[in-house]
Design a protein around this motif. Structure first.
Motif, PDB file in Angstrom:
ATOM      1  N   LEU A 156       0.825  -1.208   0.000  1.00 32.61           N
ATOM      2  CA  LEU A 156       0.000   0.000   0.000  1.00 32.61           C
ATOM      3  C   LEU A 156       0.853   1.249   0.000  1.00 32.61           C
ATOM      4  N   ALA A 157       2.111   1.108   0.382  1.00 32.30           N
ATOM      5  CA  ALA A 157       2.993   2.261   0.383  1.00 32.30           C
ATOM      6  C   ALA A 157       3.738   2.415  -0.931  1.00 32.30           C
ATOM      7  N   ASP A 158       3.612   1.408  -1.829  1.00 32.45           N
ATOM      8  CA  ASP A 158       4.337   1.451  -3.093  1.00 32.45           C
ATOM      9  C   ASP A 158       3.635   2.355  -4.095  1.00 32.45           C
TER      10      ASP A 158
ATOM     11  N   THR B 163     -11.173  -6.845   8.423  1.00 27.41           N
ATOM     12  CA  THR B 163      -9.981  -6.787   7.586  1.00 27.41           C
ATOM     13  C   THR B 163     -10.381  -6.737   6.118  1.00 27.41           C
ATOM     14  N   VAL B 164      -9.721  -5.850   5.361  1.00 28.06           N
ATOM     15  CA  VAL B 164      -9.977  -5.690   3.937  1.00 28.06           C
ATOM     16  C   VAL B 164      -8.686  -5.963   3.185  1.00 28.06           C
TER      17      VAL B 164
ATOM     18  N   CYS C 269      -1.888  -0.928  -5.467  1.00 30.97           N
ATOM     19  CA  CYS C 269      -0.971   0.019  -4.844  1.00 30.97           C
ATOM     20  C   CYS C 269      -1.667   1.374  -4.679  1.00 30.97           C
ATOM     21  N   ARG C 270      -0.995   2.298  -4.021  1.00 28.23           N
ATOM     22  CA  ARG C 270      -1.601   3.607  -3.767  1.00 28.23           C
ATOM     23  C   ARG C 270      -1.840   4.387  -5.054  1.00 28.23           C
TER      24      ARG C 270
ATOM     25  N   ALA D  51       1.586  -6.245   3.718  1.00 24.29           N
ATOM     26  CA  ALA D  51       1.710  -5.442   2.506  1.00 24.29           C
ATOM     27  C   ALA D  51       0.360  -5.108   1.879  1.00 24.29           C
ATOM     28  N   GLN D  52      -0.666  -5.954   2.082  1.00 26.23           N
ATOM     29  CA  GLN D  52      -1.898  -5.782   1.318  1.00 26.23           C
ATOM     30  C   GLN D  52      -3.174  -5.839   2.142  1.00 26.23           C
TER      31      GLN D  52
END
Length: 260
Positions: A5-7, A201-202, A207-208, A240-241
């Protein structure tokens, strides 16, 4: 490595579609050839079973292209596993993601002779591919199947109206909150502990940059909104996701949703 999510968005060479070899005649059709349990079913199950006779199962890798805008619309697809994005590139080069396609969604339903958008895989994906002419012939021959498909299309039209509202009238924060709640609803996320504020939880494989292009925001704005929600303990990132909705009620308030 899976996108974080930060990528920011990454570009990889498009790979070819890979049909899955047919099983030996003595074997029954694999369970994967049916819409899996996590996909929308009910009356939809009859449609899936009827279409199975003309379906070919294919797999595509992350960032691969399923179809390109302008290609001949020879096939209809249905997502079995994974997530894809429907993409339009504007005249000035800006990218707009019109929809994230998830299990149960159809791709390529149109009366046009050419696809009007590009579809790419956000994650590794499995789909059922139907020859368009045979797909149309099958539906025309069964009014129940046609009615089921019409119901699905009406649901998509409602989603389009919601998206127009999101882009046209909502603030950046409202867009983000609406997106997170919509993803939770699509995935059927259930509260893990209702007494603790409806924690759920989702899974967000995109990515962003993808989220920004879908919401009509910049990646910097998306990052600020996520950071703000984390600081306010409305959400928590897990791995990560995965993103945990700690306070669904606050997200609903941000969207101006009236809860019962």
């Amino acid at each position: 490595m899976a996108p974080d999510l930060a990528d920011t968005a990454t570009t990889k060479p498009f790979s070819a579609l890979r049909p899955i070899p047919s099983p030996p005649a003595a074997m029954a059709r694999p369970a994967a050839a049916r819409i899996p349990d996590h996909a929308p079913v009910s009356s939809d199950a009859g449609l899936a079973a009827a279409l199975q006779q003309i379906a070919t199962m294919i797999r595509i890798g992350r960032d691969a292209s399923l179809l390109e805008e302008g290609d001949a619309a020879d096939h209809v697809f249905r997502v079995v596993r994974g997530t894809l994005r429907s993409v339009k590139v504007l005249a000035d080069g800006r990218r707009c993601i019109t929809k994230f396609l998830q299990p149960g969604d159809f791709v390529g339903l149109s009366e046009r002779e050419e696809y009007s958008f590009t579809v790419e895989a956000v994650s590794d994906a499995t789909l059922l591919r139907y020859p368009r002419r045979r797909f149309q012939t099958l539906l025309r021959g069964d009014t129940r199947l046609m009615h089921t498909l019409l119901t699905l299309i009406c649901g998509e039209m409602t989603a389009v109206q919601d998206r127009l509202l999101l882009l046209g009238r909502k603030s950046a924060a409202e867009r983000m909150a609406s997106f997170l709640l919509a993803m939770a609803e699509r995935q059927g996320s259930q509260p893990e502990d209702a007494a603790a504020g409806a924690i759920m939880t989702v899974h967000l494989p995109m990515c962003r940059q993808d989220i920004a292009d879908y919401l009509g925001l910049t990646i910097e704005t998306v990052s600020r909104l996520i950071s703000r929600l984390r600081a306010q303990r409305v959400i928590r990132l897990e791995g990560a996701q995965n993103l945990v909705l700690l306070r669904r009620d606050l997200l609903e308030e941000m969207c101006e949703i009236e809860t019962a």
